[in-house]
Enzyme design. Sequence first.
Site, PDB file in Angstrom:
ATOM      1  N   ASP A 301       0.865  -1.175   0.000  1.00 15.44           N
ATOM      2  CA  ASP A 301       0.000   0.000   0.000  1.00 15.44           C
ATOM      3  C   ASP A 301       0.910   1.237   0.000  1.00 15.44           C
ATOM      4  OD1 ASP A 301      -2.124   1.732  -0.018  1.00 15.44           O
ATOM      5  OD2 ASP A 301      -3.206   0.756   1.594  1.00 15.44           O
TER       6      ASP A 301
HETATM    7  C1  BGC Z   1      -5.107   3.157  -0.012  1.00 13.94           C
HETATM    8  C2  BGC Z   1      -5.188   2.147  -1.130  1.00 13.94           C
HETATM    9  C3  BGC Z   1      -5.080   2.840  -2.458  1.00 13.94           C
HETATM   10  C4  BGC Z   1      -3.782   3.622  -2.500  1.00 13.94           C
HETATM   11  C5  BGC Z   1      -3.556   4.339  -3.808  1.00 13.94           C
HETATM   12  C6  BGC Z   1      -3.904   4.048  -0.162  1.00 13.94           C
HETATM   13  O1  BGC Z   1      -3.912   5.080   0.769  1.00 13.94           O
HETATM   14  O2  BGC Z   1      -5.089   2.486   1.227  1.00 13.94           O
HETATM   15  O3  BGC Z   1      -6.390   1.422  -1.038  1.00 13.94           O
HETATM   16  O4  BGC Z   1      -5.149   1.917  -3.504  1.00 13.94           O
HETATM   17  O5  BGC Z   1      -3.799   4.586  -1.460  1.00 13.94           O
HETATM   18  O6  BGC Z   1      -4.428   5.376  -3.971  1.00 13.94           O
END
Ligand code: BGC
Length: 772
Positions: A301
């Site tokens: 993530d």
């Molecule tokens: C989120 C993810 C997301 C990523 C990219 C993160 O903060 O937890 O679910 O895909 O950002 O935007």
Amino acid sequence: MSVRSTIATGNGPAPSTHAAGMPGPGRSDADVAERVDALIAQMTVAEKAGQLTQYFYFDLPPSEEHKDLDLPGAAPGREADVDAALARGEVGSLLFVTDPAKINRLQRLAIAGNRHGIPVMFGFDVIHGLRTIFPVPIAMAASWDPEAIEQGQAVAAREARAAGIHWAFAPMVDIARDPRWGRIVESAGEDPYLASAVAAAQVRGFQGDGLGSPGRIIAGPKHFAGYGAALGGRDYDEVNLSDSELWNVYLPPFEAVVKAGAGNIMTAYMNLNGIPATGNHWLVAEVLRATWGFDGFVVSDAQAVHDLRTHAFAADLTEAGARAVQAGVDMEMTFGDPAYAHLPEAVAAGLVDEKILDAAVRRVLTAKARMGLLDAPYVDEQNARIVLADPAHRAAARAAAQRSAVLLRNEGGLLPLTNPGSIAVIGPLADSRRDTLGPWVFDFDLGETVTVLRGIKDRAGAAVEVGYAPGMRPAHRTFPSMFDQFSGKVPVDPPGFDDAAELARAVSLAHASDIAVVVLGEWQNMIGEAASRSSLELPGGQLALLQAVVATGTPVVLLVMNGRPLDLRWAAENVPAILDIWYPGTQGGAAVADLLFGDVAPGGKLPFSWPRTVGQVPMIYSHTVSHDPRHQDRRYWDEASTPLFPFGHGLSYGQFEYRDLNLDRNHIQPGQTVTVSVTVTNAGERTGDEVVQLYIRQRHGSASRPVRELKGFQRISLAAGESRTLTFPLGPAELRYWNSAARDWVIDITTIDVFAGSDSTADLTTNFTIGS
Ligand code: BGC
């Protein structure tokens, strides 16, 4: 084979000789492996680390709000840093670019900067549509219709692929049992069986027949694993899950997406039982890869590898990168200052074997090869415009919104509406295009978004008088949401809004109308990532507005716009009709009008138990039997301990009766299958939709098992008077469970009660035995 000659190079969008995704040269397993290995053999360690790095690519809009933005690395001007990394040939992937022309420009930079001409892969949060916005994921789950869910993500994939995006960070397959957690809106709710079916359908929708299918993209289920169980529902906080909950509840949707062939998995931010998920060797290397055989690539993530330091897990970025890659995290998603840029150091210091990097690079390059990127790296900008304008996408979104609405209550058959002469539409959400779309959307077309007010006006026609009054100003959060800050659009009050006068106007409009349609809920920035809540009450003065409208005596239909259950105790006793429309998307208002006027029948069902009040949270239907089960409803002395609406609840315009619950046999051996059949009749006067649900309960065994567990469902449509007999298998997959004492899957010698009906309180029952 000459490596360089197999890769498209040059400085302009190359006219592709075959569409991306079509089986082209070099797409057989052996050819892909040969091309990828030949590339790896020529790469330096720094180039390998680059392939394993994915950068956010955006400059924040200039705004006052951004000077306080406290996300790691979130400083304006970051695009210039990424351009420099592209010029060095040290970028594997980019996220957050959706403009085809910009994608082509960046791809030219990437290919020119990389000695081997390796293109970058573009990823994005395609959560519930790209241009055409579908209902939010919890709403799609409420359709209990895997086919509609698959079609929705196929449309999203077609739009994304046309725009030049190769990979969606979706579906989110985290089980969500605590509605305080804002990301429940991205989930399929509380149940592992339903969530697994929904998750697999989304993967099929995104990927089609597999990586490289025309018009499809890579699915990236997330967040591995346990993220939905954040302590207190507070996003990002630690997760402590028992062995039994992990294997029986939180992991099954992930296993389902692996079986469905997902090309990517994203790790989670938080600690799982004390070990950060993104540095968790057991989770990624052992469970995901060794036990389930996942052969795609794993991404962290955003900033989660970096975060291994803030978790007090890694001493510095070099160690953070080393531990993440060793755990099996192939790619780091980063705002900037990547830990994986330190991998060459880690290899030189002997912290990581270069072979581990090679394996990670192999998985990333294999995905690129399979997606056709090595042959056709550019996107056709003209085609993007045509695909994004396809009216069929809007029609699919409207059908999806129809299927996802849940009719919670319909006293006296108030719905569907029967020829009202006048309708009062009330509530600030009723005419808010942005809120109709919901959270987690970026590339929508606001102009074509149909609000509830617009939809009702269009459907009602000139003969019906439709009036509108917001009745109150929009409610606000105590501080701007993360996405408000990103977009630079922090909601403000309408200028010169007179609260007392607007309330009075709404009340008199309701008074003068045959029916009042009141739209209440949460504003879209109140739910989603980093949008947890300590209360489930209707924000602002919405309850008071509802009470004032109901007091006029005009019959009220309450439409709930939400992504989590809200405290509807008063409404459930005082409002005759309640329809949960969620955040219904681009065509939301049109679909809502179709339902209100009875052009289609609602048939969605709740994917979670709807609590009465936040004090009951977490509340699940599949709790185990414990001491004094007779008084399960009296666990609190100040409030019932049952839900307001049970899991699986939802009404339609038909009336469904169940009979003849039969089994093809009453005794099986472990490993064998029983076939259950049940007959459903629509005894009502109108066509209706029903989700036929099958539950089991194990009477005794080597563990205490839940009082009910969903093990089958089918959504059907029946005309008035029509009957249908449905069958469901109950075999090893449904009867096994993870036993935390045996630390293994078991099927007990026992008696299984079977229940069939309209929701998780179904009482039509039979049973069979499992014995030797
Ligand atoms: C989120 C993810 C997301 C990523 C990219 C993160 O903060 O937890 O679910 O895909 O950002 O935007």
